[in-house]
Design a protein around this motif. Structure first.
Motif: not given
Length: 168
Positions: A114-127
Motif C-alpha cells: 500500500s505504501a508503494k502504491q502511494n509512492n512511499i519508499i520502504s527501507v529496512a535493516a537486513a538484520g
C-alpha cells in the motif's frame, strides 16, 4: 532541494536531544501506543536511528518519528498501524524500519505494498545475525534491504547477507 520526510518506525525519539543537535529536522510525531504524552524513547534505538539519519542527510530531509514499542520487541499489528497511518495521512516519502524478524507476515507485506502504491519508499535493516535467512520486512519485494559494512567496506561480522540484500 525539495523537502523529503523520513518516517522512522521504532521506539520513539528523544525529541529534545534531537532538536538540540539537529534543529528543525523534526516534521511531526505519532505514537501508535497512545502513551499519554510519553513519546520519549525508553530504549534509545529510535533516537539512535533518528540521529543517524539527521546527521547523514542534507537540511531538506525531515524526520517523522513513530513510536511502536517501549521495548526491543515490536508487534506486527503496531508496525502495520504505523504504516497505514503514514499512507492514510501522507506524512512521509520514505519509511525507515531498522528492525526485523524471521517470520513472514502477509498483512505486513500488504501494508508495505500500500505504501508503494502511494509512492512511499520502504527501507529496512537486513538484520544483525550473520545469516542469509530472510529477515522481514527487509526481505519483502517492495522493501529496500540494507546490510552493514565495516570501515574497510567489508561485510560487518554481524550483518545478514544473501540474495535479498539490495544495498550495503
Amino acid at each position: 532541494l525539495e523537502e523529503v520526510t523520513v518516517a522512522i518506525i521504532d521506539t520513539g525519539c528523544n525529541l529534545e536531544l534531537l532538536e538540540e543537535n539537529f534543529s528543525g529536522k523534526i516534521n511531526g510525531t505519532y505514537d501508535v501506543l497512545a502513551s499519554e504524552n510519553k513519546f520519549d524513547d525508553q530504549v534509545g534505538h529510535g533516537t539512535h536511528i533518528a540521529g543517524t539519519i539527521a546527521e547523514s542527510t542534507p537540511d531538506n530531509v525531515k524526520i517523522f518519528p513513530i513510536k511502536v514499542s517501549n521495548t526491543r520487541s515490536m508487534y506486527n499489528t503496531d508496525i502495520i498501524l504505523a504504516i497505514n497511518y503514514i499512507v492514510y495521512n501522507n506524512v512521509a516519502d520514505v519509511i525507515n524500519m531498522s528492525f526485523g524478524g524471521y517470520v513472514y507476515n502477509q498483512a505486513l507485506e500488504i501494508a508495505i505494498e500500500s505504501a508503494k502504491q502511494n509512492n512511499i519508499i520502504s527501507v529496512a535493516a537486513a538484520g544483525n545475525d550473520n545469516t542469509s535467512a530472510n529477515n522481514y520486512p527487509s526481505a519483502l519485494n517492495n522493501t529496500i534491504s540494507i546490510a552493514s559494512v565495516d570501515s574497510s567496506l567489508n561485510k560487518s561480522s554481524f550483518s545478514n547477507y544473501g540474495s535479498k540484500i539490495d544495498f550495503t
